[in-house]
Scaffold this motif. Sequence first.
Motif, PDB file in Angstrom:
ATOM      1  N   GLY A 114       0.914  -1.190  -0.095  1.00 45.30           N
ATOM      2  CA  GLY A 114       0.126   0.011   0.139  1.00 45.30           C
ATOM      3  C   GLY A 114       0.876   1.157   0.173  1.00 45.30           C
ATOM      4  N   PRO A 115       0.206   2.363   0.396  1.00 45.54           N
ATOM      5  CA  PRO A 115       1.172   3.619   0.292  1.00 45.54           C
ATOM      6  C   PRO A 115       2.187   3.647   1.374  1.00 45.54           C
ATOM      7  CG  PRO A 115      -1.495   4.025   0.411  1.00 45.54           C
ATOM      8  CD  PRO A 115      -1.113   2.627   0.608  1.00 45.54           C
ATOM      9  N   LEU A 116       3.103   4.399   1.273  1.00 44.87           N
ATOM     10  CA  LEU A 116       4.336   4.171   2.084  1.00 44.87           C
ATOM     11  C   LEU A 116       4.080   4.476   3.277  1.00 44.87           C
ATOM     12  CD1 LEU A 116       7.495   3.935   2.194  1.00 44.87           C
ATOM     13  CD2 LEU A 116       7.551   6.393   1.681  1.00 44.87           C
ATOM     14  N   VAL A 117       3.208   5.426   3.658  1.00 44.19           N
ATOM     15  CA  VAL A 117       3.079   5.819   5.052  1.00 44.19           C
ATOM     16  C   VAL A 117       2.452   4.658   5.879  1.00 44.19           C
ATOM     17  CG1 VAL A 117       0.933   7.056   4.743  1.00 44.19           C
ATOM     18  CG2 VAL A 117       2.298   7.653   6.850  1.00 44.19           C
ATOM     19  N   ASP A 118       1.449   4.131   5.229  1.00 46.02           N
ATOM     20  CA  ASP A 118       0.668   2.947   5.819  1.00 46.02           C
ATOM     21  C   ASP A 118       1.603   1.733   6.079  1.00 46.02           C
ATOM     22  OD1 ASP A 118      -1.585   4.524   5.704  1.00 46.02           O
ATOM     23  OD2 ASP A 118      -2.428   3.401   3.787  1.00 46.02           O
ATOM     24  N   VAL A 119       2.345   1.523   5.051  1.00 44.15           N
ATOM     25  CA  VAL A 119       3.266   0.311   5.326  1.00 44.15           C
ATOM     26  C   VAL A 119       4.386   0.707   6.227  1.00 44.15           C
ATOM     27  CG1 VAL A 119       5.375  -1.096   4.130  1.00 44.15           C
ATOM     28  CG2 VAL A 119       3.164  -0.271   2.844  1.00 44.15           C
ATOM     29  N   ALA A 120       4.857   1.864   6.417  1.00 43.42           N
ATOM     30  CA  ALA A 120       5.827   2.085   7.550  1.00 43.42           C
ATOM     31  C   ALA A 120       5.413   1.938   8.628  1.00 43.42           C
ATOM     32  CB  ALA A 120       6.096   3.646   7.187  1.00 43.42           C
ATOM     33  N   LEU A 121       3.891   2.319   8.959  1.00 49.65           N
ATOM     34  CA  LEU A 121       3.383   2.379  10.401  1.00 49.65           C
ATOM     35  C   LEU A 121       3.332   0.869  10.688  1.00 49.65           C
ATOM     36  CD1 LEU A 121       0.750   5.386  10.142  1.00 49.65           C
ATOM     37  CD2 LEU A 121       3.195   5.203  11.228  1.00 49.65           C
ATOM     38  N   THR A 122       2.932  -0.018   9.744  1.00 53.85           N
ATOM     39  CA  THR A 122       2.861  -1.237   9.832  1.00 53.85           C
ATOM     40  C   THR A 122       3.939  -2.101  10.303  1.00 53.85           C
ATOM     41  OG1 THR A 122       0.605  -1.518   8.234  1.00 53.85           O
ATOM     42  CG2 THR A 122       2.085  -3.634   8.840  1.00 53.85           C
ATOM     43  N   VAL A 123       5.148  -1.536   9.715  1.00 51.99           N
ATOM     44  CA  VAL A 123       6.474  -2.119   9.980  1.00 51.99           C
ATOM     45  C   VAL A 123       6.772  -1.651  11.395  1.00 51.99           C
ATOM     46  CG1 VAL A 123       8.974  -1.944   9.559  1.00 51.99           C
ATOM     47  CG2 VAL A 123       7.300  -2.338   7.467  1.00 51.99           C
ATOM     48  N   LYS A 124       6.541  -0.593  11.695  1.00 49.39           N
ATOM     49  CA  LYS A 124       6.775   0.192  13.135  1.00 49.39           C
ATOM     50  C   LYS A 124       6.011  -0.650  14.117  1.00 49.39           C
ATOM     51  CE  LYS A 124       7.773   3.262  16.119  1.00 49.39           C
ATOM     52  NZ  LYS A 124       9.191   3.541  16.903  1.00 49.39           N
ATOM     53  N   THR A 125       4.794  -1.078  13.929  1.00 50.81           N
ATOM     54  CA  THR A 125       4.035  -1.902  14.883  1.00 50.81           C
ATOM     55  C   THR A 125       4.636  -3.079  15.169  1.00 50.81           C
ATOM     56  OG1 THR A 125       1.826  -0.973  14.318  1.00 50.81           O
ATOM     57  CG2 THR A 125       1.917  -2.958  15.271  1.00 50.81           C
ATOM     58  N   ALA A 126       5.204  -3.929  13.979  1.00 48.90           N
ATOM     59  CA  ALA A 126       5.791  -5.162  13.982  1.00 48.90           C
ATOM     60  C   ALA A 126       7.225  -4.902  14.835  1.00 48.90           C
ATOM     61  CB  ALA A 126       6.295  -5.600  12.611  1.00 48.90           C
ATOM     62  N   MET A 127       7.874  -3.910  14.580  1.00 46.65           N
ATOM     63  CA  MET A 127       9.136  -3.631  15.215  1.00 46.65           C
ATOM     64  C   MET A 127       8.736  -3.721  16.864  1.00 46.65           C
ATOM     65  SD  MET A 127      11.093  -0.961  13.283  1.00 46.65           S
ATOM     66  CE  MET A 127      12.369  -0.678  14.320  1.00 46.65           C
ATOM     67  N   GLU A 128       7.550  -3.092  17.331  1.00 48.24           N
ATOM     68  CA  GLU A 128       7.186  -2.708  18.699  1.00 48.24           C
ATOM     69  C   GLU A 128       6.643  -4.238  19.363  1.00 48.24           C
ATOM     70  OE1 GLU A 128       4.092  -0.147  18.358  1.00 48.24           O
ATOM     71  OE2 GLU A 128       5.463   1.850  18.595  1.00 48.24           O
ATOM     72  N   ARG A 129       6.346  -5.097  18.529  1.00 47.34           N
ATOM     73  CA  ARG A 129       6.123  -6.557  18.988  1.00 47.34           C
ATOM     74  C   ARG A 129       7.182  -7.465  18.798  1.00 47.34           C
ATOM     75  NH1 ARG A 129       5.215  -9.819  14.506  1.00 47.34           N
ATOM     76  NH2 ARG A 129       4.216  -8.921  12.736  1.00 47.34           N
ATOM     77  N   GLU A 130       8.252  -6.662  18.362  1.00 44.02           N
ATOM     78  CA  GLU A 130       9.741  -7.584  18.554  1.00 44.02           C
ATOM     79  C   GLU A 130       9.633  -8.717  17.474  1.00 44.02           C
ATOM     80  OE1 GLU A 130      10.908  -8.427  22.148  1.00 44.02           O
ATOM     81  OE2 GLU A 130      11.093  -6.507  22.950  1.00 44.02           O
ATOM     82  N   ALA A 131       9.437  -8.228  16.273  1.00 46.76           N
ATOM     83  CA  ALA A 131       9.202  -9.521  15.270  1.00 46.76           C
ATOM     84  C   ALA A 131      10.508 -10.196  15.063  1.00 46.76           C
ATOM     85  CB  ALA A 131       8.871  -8.717  13.911  1.00 46.76           C
ATOM     86  N   LEU A 132      10.433 -11.628  14.958  1.00 45.54           N
ATOM     87  CA  LEU A 132      11.671 -12.580  14.889  1.00 45.54           C
ATOM     88  C   LEU A 132      12.269 -12.664  13.659  1.00 45.54           C
ATOM     89  CD1 LEU A 132       9.905 -15.587  17.062  1.00 45.54           C
ATOM     90  CD2 LEU A 132      11.587 -13.509  17.877  1.00 45.54           C
ATOM     91  N   ASP A 133      11.499 -12.295  12.581  1.00 48.67           N
ATOM     92  CA  ASP A 133      11.908 -12.316  11.311  1.00 48.67           C
ATOM     93  C   ASP A 133      12.522 -11.004  10.900  1.00 48.67           C
ATOM     94  OD1 ASP A 133      12.074 -15.274  10.971  1.00 48.67           O
ATOM     95  OD2 ASP A 133       9.789 -14.671  10.598  1.00 48.67           O
ATOM     96  N   PRO A 134      13.227 -10.925   9.832  1.00 49.09           N
ATOM     97  CA  PRO A 134      13.686  -9.326   9.320  1.00 49.09           C
ATOM     98  C   PRO A 134      12.592  -8.638   8.754  1.00 49.09           C
ATOM     99  CG  PRO A 134      15.277 -11.437   8.715  1.00 49.09           C
ATOM    100  CD  PRO A 134      14.226 -12.108   9.494  1.00 49.09           C
TER     101      PRO A 134
ATOM    102  N   LEU B  52      13.868   2.853   5.748  1.00 52.46           N
ATOM    103  CA  LEU B  52      13.080   3.991   6.412  1.00 52.46           C
ATOM    104  C   LEU B  52      13.566   4.103   7.769  1.00 52.46           C
ATOM    105  CD1 LEU B  52       9.439   2.173   5.769  1.00 52.46           C
ATOM    106  CD2 LEU B  52      10.708   4.257   4.786  1.00 52.46           C
ATOM    107  N   ASP B  53      13.278   5.370   8.378  1.00 55.14           N
ATOM    108  CA  ASP B  53      13.622   5.875   9.652  1.00 55.14           C
ATOM    109  C   ASP B  53      12.377   5.886  10.525  1.00 55.14           C
ATOM    110  OD1 ASP B  53      14.483   7.088  12.029  1.00 55.14           O
ATOM    111  OD2 ASP B  53      15.093   9.120  11.076  1.00 55.14           O
ATOM    112  N   LEU B  54      12.453   4.855  11.343  1.00 62.91           N
ATOM    113  CA  LEU B  54      11.048   4.588  12.017  1.00 62.91           C
ATOM    114  C   LEU B  54      11.206   4.827  13.542  1.00 62.91           C
ATOM    115  CD1 LEU B  54       9.958   1.004  10.482  1.00 62.91           C
ATOM    116  CD2 LEU B  54       9.304   3.404   9.936  1.00 62.91           C
ATOM    117  N   ARG B  55      12.186   5.760  13.927  1.00 64.03           N
ATOM    118  CA  ARG B  55      12.466   6.405  15.151  1.00 64.03           C
ATOM    119  C   ARG B  55      11.214   7.223  15.613  1.00 64.03           C
ATOM    120  NH1 ARG B  55      17.897   9.243  14.606  1.00 64.03           N
ATOM    121  NH2 ARG B  55      16.779   9.902  12.811  1.00 64.03           N
TER     122      ARG B  55
END
Length: 218
Positions: free
Chosen positions: A21-41, A55-58
Amino acid sequence: MSERFSQFCTAFEGHRLLLSGPLVDVALTVKTAMEREALDPLLVFDDATGRVIDLDLRGSKADIVSRLSPLLPQSVASSSSCGIPSSGPDVEDVAESRGRGRPKLGVIAREVTLLPRQWDWLAAQPGGASAVIRKLVDEAKRSGVAIRQRRADQEAAYHFMSAMAGDLPGFEEATRALFADDRSRLELHMSSWPKDIREYALRLAYSRSGGDTSRSDI
């Protein structure tokens, strides 16, 4: 909506597709995955080029949205505001100076050298030689655009495949099939790959330059 927000991309968590999808939506989804400590890259790919997007997701999600909101570079702004200096007459003035023949078409008379048999063939075509030549030029231009788009799609699929499937069985054979434009052989050599990787590679390779991608909605 800004141009950056309309850039479409796709995120993967390991071999699993997270979101397209749009970049911003995808970035926020990746941010959520990082917060749940995704095991895979976690990797994000540009749908236009197949290349990985860094992406700078800080910070907070609001910080990310603000960071992704593009600001027009000063050089571009200056160029846009000043425009291109005009050192010659306007298009309409040029058309007027050429006379009243076909000013809107911008027809320009120039010498064309052909063999007698070629002139005979042109003269026999509906609309006359000039109409046929213009049609042939337009068709050649469209064909060139299609060829360039096909090549761009192959390159995009290759970049993605190299990043995500470089160590999967059949990669080399699949790459050769991709650039040979042999879809059947490409699908054969990708058949053992994870479903999301296989379908996204086909999407990049075929969705814009023709052909049924045979993919599910992602």
